[in-house]
Write a protein that holds these residues in place. Structure first.
Motif, short mmCIF file in Angstrom:
data_model
loop_
_atom_site.label_atom_id
_atom_site.label_comp_id
_atom_site.label_asym_id
_atom_site.label_seq_id
_atom_site.Cartn_x
_atom_site.Cartn_y
_atom_site.Cartn_z
N THR A 40 0.84 -1.20 0.00
CA THR A 40 0.00 0.00 0.00
C THR A 40 0.88 1.25 0.00
O THR A 40 1.75 1.40 0.86
CB THR A 40 -0.90 0.02 1.24
N THR A 41 0.65 2.13 -0.97
CA THR A 41 1.37 3.41 -1.00
C THR A 41 0.36 4.54 -1.15
O THR A 41 -0.69 4.38 -1.78
CB THR A 41 2.38 3.47 -2.17
N ALA A 42 0.68 5.67 -0.54
CA ALA A 42 -0.18 6.86 -0.65
C ALA A 42 0.67 8.09 -0.37
O ALA A 42 1.63 8.05 0.41
CB ALA A 42 -1.35 6.79 0.33
N GLU A 43 0.31 9.19 -1.02
CA GLU A 43 1.04 10.44 -0.80
C GLU A 43 0.78 10.97 0.60
O GLU A 43 1.67 11.49 1.25
CB GLU A 43 0.61 11.46 -1.85
N ARG A 44 -0.47 10.79 1.05
CA ARG A 44 -0.80 11.29 2.39
C ARG A 44 -1.99 10.53 2.95
O ARG A 44 -2.90 10.13 2.23
CB ARG A 44 -1.12 12.79 2.34
N LEU A 45 -1.97 10.32 4.26
CA LEU A 45 -3.09 9.73 5.00
C LEU A 45 -3.45 10.68 6.14
O LEU A 45 -2.60 11.03 6.96
CB LEU A 45 -2.72 8.36 5.56
N THR A 46 -4.70 11.09 6.19
CA THR A 46 -5.19 11.98 7.24
C THR A 46 -6.30 11.29 8.02
O THR A 46 -7.22 10.71 7.42
CB THR A 46 -5.73 13.30 6.65
N ASP A 79 -7.72 15.40 16.07
CA ASP A 79 -7.18 15.30 14.71
C ASP A 79 -5.69 15.63 14.66
O ASP A 79 -4.86 14.81 14.96
CB ASP A 79 -7.98 16.18 13.75
N GLU A 80 -5.35 16.86 14.31
CA GLU A 80 -3.96 17.21 14.05
C GLU A 80 -3.08 17.22 15.29
O GLU A 80 -1.86 17.20 15.20
CB GLU A 80 -3.90 18.59 13.38
N ASP A 81 -3.65 17.24 16.46
CA ASP A 81 -2.86 17.42 17.67
C ASP A 81 -2.24 16.13 18.19
O ASP A 81 -1.30 16.17 19.00
CB ASP A 81 -3.72 18.04 18.79
N LEU A 82 -2.72 14.96 17.76
CA LEU A 82 -2.26 13.70 18.35
C LEU A 82 -1.90 12.66 17.27
O LEU A 82 -2.49 11.58 17.23
CB LEU A 82 -3.35 13.13 19.28
N PRO A 83 -0.94 12.95 16.43
CA PRO A 83 -0.57 11.97 15.40
C PRO A 83 0.00 10.69 15.98
O PRO A 83 -0.11 9.62 15.38
CB PRO A 83 0.46 12.72 14.55
N GLN A 84 0.65 10.78 17.16
CA GLN A 84 1.23 9.59 17.77
C GLN A 84 0.15 8.63 18.29
O GLN A 84 0.43 7.46 18.58
CB GLN A 84 2.18 9.98 18.91
N TYR A 85 -1.10 9.10 18.38
CA TYR A 85 -2.21 8.25 18.81
C TYR A 85 -3.16 7.94 17.66
O TYR A 85 -4.32 7.63 17.87
CB TYR A 85 -2.98 8.93 19.96
N ALA A 86 -2.67 8.07 16.44
CA ALA A 86 -3.41 7.72 15.21
C ALA A 86 -4.28 8.84 14.70
O ALA A 86 -5.07 8.62 13.77
CB ALA A 86 -4.26 6.47 15.42
N PHE A 87 -4.18 10.03 15.26
CA PHE A 87 -4.98 11.15 14.78
C PHE A 87 -4.06 12.25 14.26
O PHE A 87 -3.25 12.81 15.01
CB PHE A 87 -5.87 11.71 15.88
N GLY A 88 -4.14 12.49 12.97
CA GLY A 88 -3.29 13.51 12.39
C GLY A 88 -3.05 13.26 10.91
O GLY A 88 -3.84 12.59 10.23
N SER A 89 -1.95 13.78 10.41
CA SER A 89 -1.62 13.66 8.99
C SER A 89 -0.26 12.97 8.84
O SER A 89 0.71 13.35 9.51
CB SER A 89 -1.59 15.04 8.33
N TYR A 90 -0.20 11.97 7.97
CA TYR A 90 1.03 11.20 7.75
C TYR A 90 1.37 11.25 6.26
O TYR A 90 0.51 11.07 5.40
CB TYR A 90 0.83 9.75 8.19
N GLN A 91 2.66 11.47 5.98
CA GLN A 91 3.11 11.61 4.61
C GLN A 91 3.80 10.32 4.12
O GLN A 91 4.37 9.58 4.91
CB GLN A 91 4.09 12.78 4.50
N LYS A 92 3.77 10.12 2.79
CA LYS A 92 4.50 9.04 2.13
C LYS A 92 4.24 7.67 2.78
O LYS A 92 5.14 7.05 3.36
CB LYS A 92 6.01 9.33 2.13
N ILE A 93 3.02 7.20 2.69
CA ILE A 93 2.66 5.89 3.23
C ILE A 93 3.25 4.79 2.34
O ILE A 93 3.12 4.83 1.11
CB ILE A 93 1.14 5.73 3.32
N ASN A 94 3.87 3.79 2.96
CA ASN A 94 4.40 2.64 2.23
C ASN A 94 4.39 1.45 3.17
O ASN A 94 5.27 1.31 4.03
CB ASN A 94 5.82 2.92 1.73
#
Length: 292
Positions: free
Chosen positions: A152-158, A171-186
């Motif tokens: 699975t590849t994606a430019e971004r996952l939000t 949302d954007e405040d807690l990416p370490q807990y699965a909430f936020g924006s992630y770049q270059k998914i592979n």
């Protein structure tokens, strides 16, 4: 299929004693071309893939024209799908067992599917000519999944999570807990498949070099007749409450599993085979009596 196998065995038992010589052929083979896992996603653009197979074979010749063959091959299948932008909201539970609504959005989502099968053929072959001729073969194969995975590849996952009990969206405040924006998914994920049953056919030309070696070159088709889809998850992405980091902690279920009803296999290509003959049995001639 069982009746055909039993018939072939009976014919061999009847014909073998009538033959002056039993001919055995061992072979190595390789080929390739279109070799794909077919699935029709409800959305996105599917593309066939290329692959091939290679392995060892054995043929028993009932006569110079007829034989039955089997063997052991490794076959590679590939396919891909471009989903583009995709978003969905699903139910999930946190590590503290609190229910919430997980919303996720992919940008430029793509998926590559690859599978390696261990195939066992049972083919009946007819051939013409002594030095140069043609051959046709037909029968079936059983394919056992050796390994299968999708990337699975994606430019971004939000992602974001809505907790209705406190009416708060994270949302954007807690990416370490699965909430936020992630770049270059592979992400690479193992895939579960059922055994595949194939109808097979092959045809081409043959050249005999000498009494013990001949070369075959032709085209083949392996058509999968059953649905090999095993897992049936509902969501393209699921939340894993036990994960410690993201985006690797998400469960990527794959387009083939979630957005299609079945997966089948198809291979069309060219194949080359080098046969080595061995006369194992022959007529036993009576020994000449010794004069006293």
């Amino acid at each position: 299929m069982k009746q055909k196998v039993i018939t072939l065995i009976l014919v061999s038992c009847i014909c073998c004693p009538l033959l002056g010589q039993h001919r055995h052929e061992f072979s190595i083979n390789a080929g390739g071309g279109l070799s794909t896992l077919n699935f029709k996603p409800t959305t996105g653009k599917f593309s066939n893939g290329f692959g091939g197979e290679a392995g060892l074979g054995y043929h028993f010749l009932f006569s110079p024209k007829w034989s039955i063959g089997t063997g052991l091959n490794l076959a590679l299948y590939n396919s891909s799908v471009i989903l583009g932008n995709y978003n969905k909201t699903v139910n999930a539970k946190s590590a503290s067992n609190r229910s919430f609504r997980l919303s996720y959005s992919f940008v430029d989502y793509e998926e590559d599917v690859s599978a390696m099968l261990l195939t066992i053929p049972l083919m009946v072959q007819f051939q013409t000519g002594e030095k140069i001729g043609f051959y046709v073969a037909g029968g079936g194969k059983v394919g056992l999944p050796f390994s299968a995975k999708y990337t699975t590849t994606a430019e971004r996952l939000t992602t974001n999570g809505y907790f209705s009990d406190i009416m708060v969206t994270y949302d954007e405040d807690l990416p370490q807990y699965a909430f936020g924006s992630y770049q270059k998914i592979n992400q690479k994920t193992d895939m579960n498949l059922k055994p595949v049953f194939l109808l097979s056919a092959e045809a081409g030309a043959k050249w005999r070099f000498n009494n013990t070696m001949c070369f075959y070159a032709g085209a083949y088709i392996d058509y999968g007749i059953n649905n090999i889809k095993k897992d049936k998850p509902v969501n393209l992405l699921d939340y894993d409450s036990q994960a410690t980091s993201y985006p690797s902690g998400f469960v990527y279920n794959g387009v083939a599993n979630t957005l299609s009803s079945k997966i089948t296999s198809l291979a069309i290509g060219v194949k080359f085979r080098l046969n080595f003959s061995s006369s194992i049995f022959s007529k036993v001639r009576p020994s000449t009596p010794v004069e006293e």
